[in-house]
Design an enzyme around this catalytic site. Structure first.
Site, PDB file in Angstrom:
ATOM      1  N   TYR A  77       1.567  -1.029  -0.221  1.00 44.23           N
ATOM      2  CA  TYR A  77      -0.433  -0.250  -0.060  1.00 44.23           C
ATOM      3  C   TYR A  77       1.062   1.150  -0.155  1.00 44.23           C
ATOM      4  O   TYR A  77       0.497   1.937   0.113  1.00 44.23           O
ATOM      5  CB  TYR A  77      -1.012  -0.131   1.294  1.00 44.23           C
ATOM      6  CG  TYR A  77      -2.070  -1.025   1.254  1.00 44.23           C
ATOM      7  CD1 TYR A  77      -3.164  -1.462   0.573  1.00 44.23           C
ATOM      8  CD2 TYR A  77      -1.404  -2.256   2.187  1.00 44.23           C
ATOM      9  CE1 TYR A  77      -3.720  -2.592   0.068  1.00 44.23           C
ATOM     10  CE2 TYR A  77      -2.818  -3.086   2.305  1.00 44.23           C
ATOM     11  CZ  TYR A  77      -3.978  -3.314   1.503  1.00 44.23           C
ATOM     12  OH  TYR A  77      -4.673  -4.369   1.060  1.00 44.23           O
ATOM     13  N   HIS A  82      -4.784   6.191  -0.779  1.00 42.12           N
ATOM     14  CA  HIS A  82      -5.027   6.223   0.598  1.00 42.12           C
ATOM     15  C   HIS A  82      -4.011   6.162   1.287  1.00 42.12           C
ATOM     16  O   HIS A  82      -4.566   5.752   2.834  1.00 42.12           O
ATOM     17  CB  HIS A  82      -5.952   4.461   0.426  1.00 42.12           C
ATOM     18  CG  HIS A  82      -7.208   3.778   0.657  1.00 42.12           C
ATOM     19  ND1 HIS A  82      -7.777   5.728   1.585  1.00 42.12           N
ATOM     20  CD2 HIS A  82      -8.219   3.725   1.849  1.00 42.12           C
ATOM     21  CE1 HIS A  82      -9.344   5.783   1.963  1.00 42.12           C
ATOM     22  NE2 HIS A  82      -9.452   4.327   2.344  1.00 42.12           N
ATOM     23  N   TYR A 127      -5.762  -1.459   9.615  1.00 43.16           N
ATOM     24  CA  TYR A 127      -6.511  -1.075   8.345  1.00 43.16           C
ATOM     25  C   TYR A 127      -7.122   0.540   8.675  1.00 43.16           C
ATOM     26  O   TYR A 127      -7.547   0.638   9.436  1.00 43.16           O
ATOM     27  CB  TYR A 127      -7.341  -1.870   7.910  1.00 43.16           C
ATOM     28  CG  TYR A 127      -6.280  -3.538   7.012  1.00 43.16           C
ATOM     29  CD1 TYR A 127      -5.982  -3.301   5.994  1.00 43.16           C
ATOM     30  CD2 TYR A 127      -6.744  -4.706   7.066  1.00 43.16           C
ATOM     31  CE1 TYR A 127      -5.347  -3.482   5.325  1.00 43.16           C
ATOM     32  CE2 TYR A 127      -5.758  -5.165   6.975  1.00 43.16           C
ATOM     33  CZ  TYR A 127      -4.662  -5.976   5.691  1.00 43.16           C
ATOM     34  OH  TYR A 127      -3.830  -6.126   4.807  1.00 43.16           O
ATOM     35  N   ASN A 129      -9.674   1.473   7.785  1.00 46.53           N
ATOM     36  CA  ASN A 129     -11.086   2.194   8.051  1.00 46.53           C
ATOM     37  C   ASN A 129     -11.174   1.276   9.353  1.00 46.53           C
ATOM     38  O   ASN A 129     -12.871   1.447  10.913  1.00 46.53           O
ATOM     39  CB  ASN A 129     -12.216   1.290   7.091  1.00 46.53           C
ATOM     40  CG  ASN A 129     -12.390   1.486   6.239  1.00 46.53           C
ATOM     41  OD1 ASN A 129     -12.082   2.453   6.092  1.00 46.53           O
ATOM     42  ND2 ASN A 129     -14.006   0.591   5.732  1.00 46.53           N
ATOM     43  N   ASN A 175     -14.548   6.760   5.989  1.00 45.58           N
ATOM     44  CA  ASN A 175     -14.757   5.615   6.905  1.00 45.58           C
ATOM     45  C   ASN A 175     -13.230   5.254   7.864  1.00 45.58           C
ATOM     46  O   ASN A 175     -13.467   5.662   9.037  1.00 45.58           O
ATOM     47  CB  ASN A 175     -14.781   4.518   5.716  1.00 45.58           C
ATOM     48  CG  ASN A 175     -15.970   4.192   4.737  1.00 45.58           C
ATOM     49  OD1 ASN A 175     -16.539   4.701   5.693  1.00 45.58           O
ATOM     50  ND2 ASN A 175     -15.446   3.485   3.983  1.00 45.58           N
TER      51      ASN A 175
END
Length: 259
Positions: A77, A82, A127, A129, A175
């Site tokens: 990632y 993000h 993670y 969220n 979120n």
């Protein structure tokens, strides 16, 4: 940034699922849960204070800040849209000489200072969220007042590379930010630095867009924004939400407008 995705048991660890496998505990539960935590040298290295009704009663320079960037853990990632919140934390750590080398409450931490103000840099390792499950207990354990918890995250409603620093607000359908707010008693009184990443082109899937890396041109804009973000965070920590922050937001708003 709401994603209408079902969350089967097999998808509980997806970085983009919309609901946590367990409801987030409220701040009062976090406070009680923090008590059994082992007292380490880490806690003694940061001077923490409880919230005071009158900010003028205690100079801002003696009140620590918890500065958290939102993102997904793992090398795959790294560099994605993000994860710009993580990148902002890394840039602050680099420029302020703070080492990110402590693990606590599902987070990678860096303890240091900006000027003479103690700061706790946080990269949740849950993670994105579920970021509140890491930030909430840390805020309770170190007794950092809500007005000194800064959350930095990606924002699709802003053009790529545009920043916005706010004293409070809603979650804007992000979120990760929503989960943080829920873990802090759903309070809107939460400072935040929004990092613009633009919106998906055409009919591109939102999840694919968020987990995509920046183009070379976008990368240059983001790198510039990160440097500007470090300066803005430094100003916020040392001076609070002053006129300098208002001017910063105005400049950011029109930074890509042609005269």
């Amino acid at each position: 940034m709401s994603l209408a995705v079902a969350t089967p048991a097999s998808a509980r660890l997806s970085p983009l699922t919309t609901s946590s496998p367990e409801p987030c505990r409220r701040r009062r539960l976090l406070l009680s849960a923090a008590a059994p935590l082992r007292r380490t040298r880490l806690r003694r290295r940061i001077a923490v204070v409880a919230s005071v009704p009158d900010p003028a009663a205690r100079p801002a320079e003696y009140t620590p800040w918890l500065i958290a960037g939102l993102g997904n853990p793992g090398s795959k990632y790294h560099g994605t849209r993000h994860n710009v919140g993580f990148e902002m934390v890394d840039r602050i750590a680099r420029d302020e000489g703070i080492t990110m080398n402590t693990i606590q409450s599902k987070s990678l931490l860096g303890i240091g200072s900006i000027g003479e103000v103690p700061v706790l840099l946080v990269k949740p390792q849950s993670y994105i969220n579920y970021s509140g499950e890491a930030i909430g207990p840390l805020a309770a354990y170190y007794q950092v007042p809500l007005r000194h918890i800064l959350v930095m995250y990606d924002e699709m409603s802003l053009p790529n590379g545009v920043l916005r620093l706010q004293r409070k607000g809603g979650h804007g359908r992000h979120n990760g930010l929503q989960n943080v707010m829920e873990c802090l008693d759903s309070s809107r009184e939460l400072p935040r630095l929004s990092i613009g990443i633009g919106s998906p082109p055409g009919k591109m899937d939102t999840r694919a867009f968020l987990l995509q890396k920046f183009s070379s041109e976008e990368r240059l804009q983001i790198d510039t924004a990160l440097e500007q973000g470090v300066d803005a965070v430094r100003t916020l920590v040392l001076k609070g939400f002053s006129g300098s922050i208002e001017r910063f937001n105005l400049v950011q708003k029109y930074k890509f407008h042609s005269v």
